[in-house]
Design a protein around this motif. Sequence first.
Motif, short mmCIF file in Angstrom:
data_model
loop_
_atom_site.label_atom_id
_atom_site.label_comp_id
_atom_site.label_asym_id
_atom_site.label_seq_id
_atom_site.Cartn_x
_atom_site.Cartn_y
_atom_site.Cartn_z
N LEU A 149 10.15 8.05 4.66
CA LEU A 149 9.77 7.30 5.86
C LEU A 149 8.70 8.04 6.62
CD1 LEU A 149 10.41 4.92 7.83
CD2 LEU A 149 11.89 6.55 9.03
N SER A 150 8.87 9.35 6.80
CA SER A 150 7.93 10.10 7.62
C SER A 150 6.57 10.25 6.96
CB SER A 150 8.50 11.49 7.93
OG SER A 150 8.70 12.21 6.73
N SER A 151 6.53 10.17 5.62
CA SER A 151 5.27 10.35 4.91
C SER A 151 4.59 9.05 4.55
CB SER A 151 5.51 11.16 3.63
OG SER A 151 6.37 10.44 2.77
N ALA A 152 5.24 7.92 4.86
CA ALA A 152 4.67 6.63 4.48
C ALA A 152 3.43 6.31 5.29
CB ALA A 152 5.72 5.53 4.71
N THR A 153 2.51 5.62 4.68
CA THR A 153 1.31 5.19 5.38
C THR A 153 1.64 4.03 6.29
OG1 THR A 153 -0.05 5.82 3.50
CG2 THR A 153 -1.03 4.29 5.09
N VAL A 154 1.24 4.15 7.55
CA VAL A 154 1.49 3.10 8.52
C VAL A 154 0.26 2.22 8.62
CG1 VAL A 154 2.02 2.58 10.92
CG2 VAL A 154 3.05 4.57 9.82
N GLU B 210 14.12 -5.35 2.84
CA GLU B 210 13.60 -4.58 3.98
C GLU B 210 13.90 -3.09 3.81
OE1 GLU B 210 11.52 -3.65 7.34
OE2 GLU B 210 11.52 -5.54 6.21
N LEU B 211 15.05 -2.78 3.25
CA LEU B 211 15.34 -1.38 2.97
C LEU B 211 14.30 -0.80 2.00
CD1 LEU B 211 19.23 -1.47 2.62
CD2 LEU B 211 17.93 -0.12 4.27
N TYR B 212 13.95 -1.59 0.99
CA TYR B 212 12.93 -1.13 0.04
C TYR B 212 11.59 -0.92 0.75
CZ TYR B 212 9.30 -1.12 -3.47
OH TYR B 212 8.20 -0.79 -4.20
N ARG B 213 11.22 -1.84 1.61
CA ARG B 213 9.93 -1.73 2.29
C ARG B 213 9.86 -0.45 3.12
NH1 ARG B 213 8.56 -6.15 6.02
NH2 ARG B 213 6.41 -5.45 5.71
N GLN B 214 10.97 -0.04 3.68
CA GLN B 214 10.96 1.14 4.54
C GLN B 214 11.22 2.45 3.81
OE1 GLN B 214 12.76 0.88 8.47
NE2 GLN B 214 12.83 -1.35 8.35
N ALA C 148 7.59 -7.33 -0.06
CA ALA C 148 8.01 -6.19 -0.87
C ALA C 148 7.21 -6.05 -2.16
CB ALA C 148 9.50 -6.30 -1.19
N THR C 149 6.77 -7.18 -2.72
CA THR C 149 6.12 -7.15 -4.04
C THR C 149 4.64 -7.47 -4.01
OG1 THR C 149 6.54 -9.49 -4.50
CG2 THR C 149 8.29 -7.93 -5.08
N GLY C 150 4.18 -8.18 -2.98
CA GLY C 150 2.80 -8.66 -2.95
C GLY C 150 2.56 -9.86 -3.83
N ASN C 151 3.62 -10.38 -4.45
CA ASN C 151 3.50 -11.53 -5.36
C ASN C 151 3.50 -12.82 -4.54
OD1 ASN C 151 3.72 -13.55 -7.28
ND2 ASN C 151 5.19 -12.43 -8.53
N ARG C 152 2.38 -13.54 -4.56
CA ARG C 152 2.23 -14.71 -3.70
C ARG C 152 3.12 -15.88 -4.11
NH1 ARG C 152 -3.38 -17.42 -1.43
NH2 ARG C 152 -2.62 -19.56 -1.40
N VAL C 153 3.71 -15.84 -5.27
CA VAL C 153 4.57 -16.94 -5.69
C VAL C 153 5.71 -17.14 -4.70
CG1 VAL C 153 6.09 -15.57 -7.19
CG2 VAL C 153 5.78 -18.00 -7.64
#
Length: 376
Positions: A12-17, A124-128, A190-195
């Motif tokens: 979390l602390s190293s993730a790009t915001v 959401e857990l995955y995203r964070q 989470a995936t960027g998949n537009r479907v």
Amino acid sequence: MKTNICLLIVLLSSATVIAQPKQSVKEFKNWPSGTSPAEIGKRVADRFVATPHTNFGRPTPPKVITYPESCAWYGALKFAKESKDTRLLTQLVKRFEPFFGEEASLIPIPDHVDYGVFGAVPLELYRQTKVQKYLVMGQNIADKQWGPPEGKRVVPESHIFYSKGLTWQTRMWIDDMFMINALQAQAFRATGNRVYLDRAAREMVVYLDSLQKPNGLFYHAPDVPFFWGRGNGWMAAGMAEILTSLPVTHPNRPRIMDGYQIMMRSLLKYQAESGMWRQLVDVPASWEESSGTAMFTYALVTGVKKGWLAQKEYAPAVRKAWLALVSKIDSNADVSDVCEGTNKKNDFQYYLDRKRLTGDLHGQAPLLWTAAAFLQ
């Protein structure tokens, strides 16, 4: 367990915001002491962390996680992210970990929209955290919502909807438009998949065309001609969810934005003097209800901050609604005047007579979404 949580905090602390565009809104500042979204969100989130798995107010534990708990969990995670509260995130992760072991049987089978919305939580857990097992769980639930009809709840109409490119879980209740959109929009994020986004947008347009009335509000279902507060709240929040992620070039965005803005204009008209909205939105004698009010406030906050709604016209109404909601929170951080769980029924008095509960997660959940939206 301890190792996983420590890893989570490092990630979390190293993730790009990624900076999000923000509207500076004077009405969303200088809150009276103890009423700011940061303070209220923290109180309500801490209350959720301390609350055992709930079963719609019954004394017995649930057989599976209920949708109000899923929605409150999703809200607490959103608030943890926007408030940069790593301690809260760690607590929410710790609460989720037993689903990979001793509480696995509590994961709902995703054969209904109310069960499928659970998938928004691991996504959401995955995203964070970027922990892969959360993505696998959440994406599987999202895919099943548009997979071939299966499970105990399949009815003949399911195959008709599926053949038209809709989810087989379509039932034309306005509640669906948060449950479906939260899950599918989260899968896209989470995936960027537009479907996933295309699915949700197509579904939303069908519901808008079928259920929105000239006054901008929605019947609970085609055969239930009442403007139920929380039902309309699910619809308002669902539109805010998908519009937040829908590209400006998406072919369905204009239709959804139009439906959203028509509804928001209508809500200004029906807001009570107190700042609340009512159990039946258009009935002045109806009681003022907290969960629908919180959902409307979430949709309005999002619209003002994203520039979809004019600040001068809408921001004062949002502030008034938020302060009214805060007045409904007791010393335990429980929200009062929350409509009990409600099936549809073609009976005006049925909606007026629904019980008013305190501490029900139907009310806690959208308060958390709203607090997070203020901070975003």
